[in-house]
Design an enzyme around this catalytic site. Structure first.
Site, PDB file in Angstrom:
ATOM      1  N   LYS A 165       0.821  -1.203   0.000  1.00 27.15           N
ATOM      2  CA  LYS A 165       0.000   0.000   0.000  1.00 27.15           C
ATOM      3  C   LYS A 165       0.859   1.259   0.000  1.00 27.15           C
ATOM      4  O   LYS A 165       0.614   2.189  -0.777  1.00 27.15           O
ATOM      5  CB  LYS A 165      -0.911  -0.028   1.234  1.00 27.15           C
ATOM      6  N   GLU A 191      -0.062   7.468  12.451  1.00 22.87           N
ATOM      7  CA  GLU A 191       1.044   6.673  11.924  1.00 22.87           C
ATOM      8  C   GLU A 191       1.965   6.216  13.057  1.00 22.87           C
ATOM      9  O   GLU A 191       2.194   6.942  14.020  1.00 22.87           O
ATOM     10  CB  GLU A 191       1.865   7.511  10.929  1.00 22.87           C
ATOM     11  N   ARG A 192       2.489   5.016  12.929  1.00 25.58           N
ATOM     12  CA  ARG A 192       3.552   4.595  13.838  1.00 25.58           C
ATOM     13  C   ARG A 192       4.797   5.422  13.535  1.00 25.58           C
ATOM     14  O   ARG A 192       5.086   5.715  12.378  1.00 25.58           O
ATOM     15  CB  ARG A 192       3.854   3.100  13.665  1.00 25.58           C
TER      16      ARG A 192
END
Length: 468
Positions: A165, A191-192
């Site tokens: 992705k 987001e990490r």
């Protein structure tokens, strides 16, 4: 430039913190600030921002913290910023990594500008906006052929971890910059930190970052940050659309985390949950961000949004709310990735509202339908082939299967942004060339061509010329 701390010292306090419940604070005020107003407190020589979400009575408001809450205590004086949350904007924001406040996360200097924009700005007037336009070519064969992007439209990218992705998103950004001389704005919602850092570094290596802007509200931050970072990034996209008058690609990863942050805030504010535990304001919150993704006569915003599907249930209320705004749906399949088919797009599940004769033209529509029919028939016969072998099929079915296998491999493609890792030069294929090749496959022109030679190539003209 006047700092926030200096602004605090110049103002009179409007109230003080009375209660703290995690990221939610109850503030006693002499004069109630309006909803969505940004408030701030001074703590350890730092300014902490809050956003007003509820008026509890004539003297109390409930606000959500936009910073960490460590060190907050009852009795701290609260000051009014005099405006909703706003970010500093400048054309020099391209190439930068910013947070929800427009402050740098890349170690660079702060943006130098005296112009600000409200993140809660209203959409452009109806008479100023324009509808979706022509097909936006990406140079990616399977996308342009079977689920084309629409200029000024919205596309959902459905896929789990490890199916490519992020690589596909980066290739979209590369295509907009190289094919359309456009710019990209990336909104990282929840987001990490590791993923955000890796994406930033990969975009720099791929040469995409110079024409891109990244805004991150990381996973460990307040739900207020994850809830509003999409609006901050969208504010920058609107600014670039209006000032640079270019094609703007607005990427959201992941829009489902925006819904999750809204659900978390709704619970903290004490609202009664609705269907499946989601917030009762789900539909209006999704619409608020989606309906601002508009094109005007001066420029266009085309959006690509990664969407997580809980338990693979496409009828989930959050997914359904998002789907109602999308023009195209691109489904990435782990089964495709397991076969080595990259990009791992599932052609039979992906769809686009642009798939009609009037928009695509008769030839494009006919070729796309022919490819889908061949791939669908191959999918139906896979179990029979696994049990009995391909030789047990009828002559016509055997011909369809062999052509479908070649089409499946032809729709793979090496990307520009992965060239440094794979050692394979990325390619971009025009829609016209893709149609010519697929039409030739359907007519049987490549029936004698080895299917392995179709894998990870550009156009068939190059594949044929490189085959001894």
């Amino acid at each position: 430039m006047v700092s926030i701390k200096e602004q605090i010292n110049e103002r009179e306090a409007i109230g003080e913190i009375e209660e703290i419940h995690g990221p939610v604070v109850i503030i006693r005020c002499e004069l109630l600030p309006p909803l969505r107003q940004a408030l701030m407190v001074a703590l350890d020589d730092e300014a902490y921002l809050f956003e007003v979400h509820q008026h509890l009575d004539q003297k109390h408001v409930r606000a959500i913290a936009l910073h960490g809450i460590t060190g907050l205590r009852r009795g701290i004086k609260v000051f009014d910023t005099g405006a909703p949350l706003h970010v500093r904007v400048t054309p020099n924001c391209l190439g930068r990594l910013l947070n929800i406040f427009g402050e740098p996360l890349d170690g660079g200097t702060p943006l130098q500008s005296t112009e600000y924009r409200n993140v809660h700005a209203s959409p452009v007037a109806l008479w100023e906006s324009v509808g979706t336009g022509d097909i936006l070519q990406t140079g990616i064969k399977v996308i342009d052929l079977l689920c084309p992007f629409v200029r000024g439209g919205k596309t959902g990218l459905f896929g789990g971890a490890g199916v490519g992705k992020t690589v596909l998103v980066m290739e979209f950004m590369h295509a907009v910059a190289s094919l359309h001389s456009g710019v990209s704005v990336f909104a990282g919602i929840g987001e990490r930190i590791r993923e955000g850092h890796e994406l930033w570094r990969e975009m720099c290596k791929a040469g995409v970052m110079e024409q891109s802007l990244m805004c991150f509200g990381q996973m460990d931050e307040s739900p207020g940050v994850r809830f509003r970072i999409g609006l901050s990034a969208l504010t920058y996209a609107e600014y670039l659309r209006d000032t640079l008058q270019k094609e703007v690609l607005f990427v959201i990863d992941n829009i489902f985390r925006f819904v999750q942050a809204g659900s978390e805030i709704s619970s903290l504010l004490g609202r009664m949950p609705a269907t499946v535990g989601y917030q009762p304001t789900l539909i209006s919150e999704v619409a608020e961000i989606q309906e601002r993704i508009l094109s005007t006569r001066s420029g266009a915003i085309t959006s690509v949004q990664a969407v997580y599907v809980p338990a693979d249930d496409m009828t989930d209320p959050a997914v359904d709310a998002i789907l109602s705004h999308l023009d195209s749906s691109v489904v990435l399949s782990r089964a495709q990735a397991g076969k080595g088919i990259y990009p791992a797009v599932e052609p039979l599940q992906s769809a686009s509202r642009a798939m009609d004769r009037q928009t695509l033209g008769k030839r494009h529509y006919a070729v796309a339908e022919g490819v889908r029919e061949h791939l669908a028939r191959y999918r139906e016969l896979e179990d029979i082939i696994a049990m009995l072998g391909i030789d047990e099929l009828s002559t016509s079915d055997r011909r369809i299967v062999l052509r479908a296998r070649k089409l499946q491999r032809y729709l793979t493609q090496p990307f520009n942004v992965t060239a440094s890792h794979t050692g394979i030069t990325g390619v971009s294929v025009s829609v016209e060339e893709t149609l010519n090749d697929c039409e030739a496959f359907l007519l049987g022109d490549y029936d004698d061509f080895p299917e392995e030679k179709c894998y990870m190539r550009g156009g068939m003209r190059d594949a044929v010329s490189n085959t001894p």
